[in-house]
Design a protein around this motif. Structure first.
Motif, PDB file in Angstrom:
ATOM      1  N   THR A  49       0.831  -1.210   0.000  1.00  0.00           N
ATOM      2  CA  THR A  49       0.000   0.000   0.000  1.00  0.00           C
ATOM      3  C   THR A  49       0.866   1.260   0.000  1.00  0.00           C
ATOM      4  OG1 THR A  49      -1.794  -1.165   1.128  1.00  0.00           O
ATOM      5  CG2 THR A  49      -1.834   1.247   1.200  1.00  0.00           C
ATOM      6  N   GLU A  50       1.832   1.312   0.890  1.00  0.00           N
ATOM      7  CA  GLU A  50       2.710   2.479   0.965  1.00  0.00           C
ATOM      8  C   GLU A  50       3.505   2.652  -0.337  1.00  0.00           C
ATOM      9  OE1 GLU A  50       6.822   3.655   3.171  1.00  0.00           O
ATOM     10  OE2 GLU A  50       5.306   2.650   4.384  1.00  0.00           O
ATOM     11  N   ARG A  60       1.092   3.816  -3.103  1.00  0.00           N
ATOM     12  CA  ARG A  60       0.647   5.177  -2.806  1.00  0.00           C
ATOM     13  C   ARG A  60       1.746   6.200  -3.122  1.00  0.00           C
ATOM     14  NH1 ARG A  60      -3.572   6.783   0.555  1.00  0.00           N
ATOM     15  NH2 ARG A  60      -3.549   4.786   1.655  1.00  0.00           N
ATOM     16  N   ASN A  63      -7.118  -9.547  -4.730  1.00  0.00           N
ATOM     17  CA  ASN A  63      -6.854  -8.194  -4.244  1.00  0.00           C
ATOM     18  C   ASN A  63      -8.030  -7.243  -4.454  1.00  0.00           C
ATOM     19  OD1 ASN A  63      -4.349  -8.615  -3.154  1.00  0.00           O
ATOM     20  ND2 ASN A  63      -3.231  -8.053  -4.992  1.00  0.00           N
ATOM     21  N   TRP A  87      -8.520  -5.088  -1.480  1.00  0.00           N
ATOM     22  CA  TRP A  87      -7.524  -4.013  -1.386  1.00  0.00           C
ATOM     23  C   TRP A  87      -7.942  -2.836  -2.265  1.00  0.00           C
ATOM     24  CZ3 TRP A  87      -4.461  -1.063  -4.483  1.00  0.00           C
ATOM     25  CH2 TRP A  87      -3.405  -0.385  -3.881  1.00  0.00           C
ATOM     26  N   LEU A  88      -8.401  -3.128  -3.471  1.00  0.00           N
ATOM     27  CA  LEU A  88      -8.814  -2.063  -4.396  1.00  0.00           C
ATOM     28  C   LEU A  88     -10.002  -1.283  -3.831  1.00  0.00           C
ATOM     29  CD1 LEU A  88      -8.451  -4.079  -7.703  1.00  0.00           C
ATOM     30  CD2 LEU A  88      -6.950  -2.238  -6.916  1.00  0.00           C
ATOM     31  N   LYS A  89     -10.928  -1.981  -3.188  1.00  0.00           N
ATOM     32  CA  LYS A  89     -12.086  -1.294  -2.590  1.00  0.00           C
ATOM     33  C   LYS A  89     -11.670  -0.416  -1.409  1.00  0.00           C
ATOM     34  CE  LYS A  89     -15.587  -4.617  -4.012  1.00  0.00           C
ATOM     35  NZ  LYS A  89     -16.505  -5.692  -3.612  1.00  0.00           N
ATOM     36  N   ARG A  90     -10.681  -0.867  -0.656  1.00  0.00           N
ATOM     37  CA  ARG A  90     -10.213  -0.090   0.495  1.00  0.00           C
ATOM     38  C   ARG A  90      -9.321   1.081   0.098  1.00  0.00           C
ATOM     39  NH1 ARG A  90      -9.299  -5.293   2.183  1.00  0.00           N
ATOM     40  NH2 ARG A  90      -7.034  -5.054   1.930  1.00  0.00           N
ATOM     41  N   ASN A  91      -8.828   1.069  -1.123  1.00  0.00           N
ATOM     42  CA  ASN A  91      -7.893   2.093  -1.587  1.00  0.00           C
ATOM     43  C   ASN A  91      -8.383   2.704  -2.901  1.00  0.00           C
ATOM     44  OD1 ASN A  91      -5.429   1.765   0.353  1.00  0.00           O
ATOM     45  ND2 ASN A  91      -6.015  -0.318  -0.208  1.00  0.00           N
ATOM     46  N   TRP A 121      -8.201   5.568  -4.101  1.00  0.00           N
ATOM     47  CA  TRP A 121      -7.245   6.493  -4.716  1.00  0.00           C
ATOM     48  C   TRP A 121      -6.457   5.818  -5.836  1.00  0.00           C
ATOM     49  CZ3 TRP A 121      -2.565   4.283  -4.209  1.00  0.00           C
ATOM     50  CH2 TRP A 121      -2.358   3.422  -3.131  1.00  0.00           C
ATOM     51  N   PHE A 122      -6.297   4.487  -5.754  1.00  0.00           N
ATOM     52  CA  PHE A 122      -5.546   3.788  -6.805  1.00  0.00           C
ATOM     53  C   PHE A 122      -6.236   3.977  -8.156  1.00  0.00           C
ATOM     54  CE2 PHE A 122      -4.836  -0.090  -9.361  1.00  0.00           C
ATOM     55  CZ  PHE A 122      -3.468   0.043  -9.575  1.00  0.00           C
TER      56      PHE A 122
END
Length: 196
Positions: free
Chosen positions: A145-146, A149, A168, A171-175, A177-178
């Motif tokens: 993630t870091e 980002r 993943n 992960w895409l739903k939680r982030n 901004w990607f």
């Protein structure tokens, strides 16, 4: 691609005993997909079972997602004059007893990456896909993630991406901004590099 190098990689059996001892009990099948002068270099994790069976990198749902992220079709993606694919391991590592993908054996990248990178040469765009590629080519990064980002902080022409596996999706739903920040910049750079 130097046929001699490609043949040497395809003949590699360094991990034969390791793969025979996995739950899949398979033999090595290095999937080689790069050529000198490619415009984009994808350094990824390792082939999955479908790639192992088809001899075509990213010939699965992960590949469809990665191509969507890049904004290109199969014809462009599989054109070795445009896109070189260099996995952290050329072979499918197999599954463990729980059916989970095993990590790419580090001996593969140590053995083959220097010669493959020399053969591919300089590329204007490099995509580091997944944590294994991040750790090898972006030392000092703490986590996926870091690292993703911080895409603006990497060397020019380098994007760090999460693995496009359907595992993943969370992960895409939680982030988000990607999708809103990274993907538009990635697609623009891919289009620019492929038309230069």
């Amino acid at each position: 691609m130097s046929q001699q190098l490609a043949d040497r990689i395809r003949a590699c059996r360094l991990c034969a005993d390791r793969f025979a001892a996995t739950a899949t009990g398979h033999a090595p099948n290095p999937v080689v997909w790069f050529a000198a002068g490619a415009r984009i270099l994808i350094i990824s994790q390792a082939p999955g079972l479908r790639v192992h069976q088809s001899n075509t990198p990213f010939w699965d749902r992960s590949g469809a997602r990665l191509r969507d992220w890049m904004g290109i079709d199969e014809a462009a993606f599989y054109d070795r004059a445009r896109v070189a694919i260099l996995p952290s391991a050329f072979c499918f590592p197999g599954y463990d007893a729980a059916g989970i993908d095993l990590p790419p054996p580090p001996v593969c990248a140590r053995t083959w990456h220097p010669a493959a990178l020399a053969q591919i040469g300089q590329v204007p765009l490099r995509l580091l896909v997944g944590g294994h590629a991040h750790r090898r080519y972006l030392p000092g990064r703490l986590g996926v993630t870091e690292t993703v980002r911080g895409w603006r902080d990497h060397a020019p022409g380098t994007f760090a991406l999460p693995h496009p596996s359907w595992r993943n999706t969370g992960w895409l739903k939680r982030n988000p901004w990607f999708e809103t920040e990274v993907l538009p910049a990635l697609r623009a750079r891919v289009a620019q590099v492929l038309t230069e």
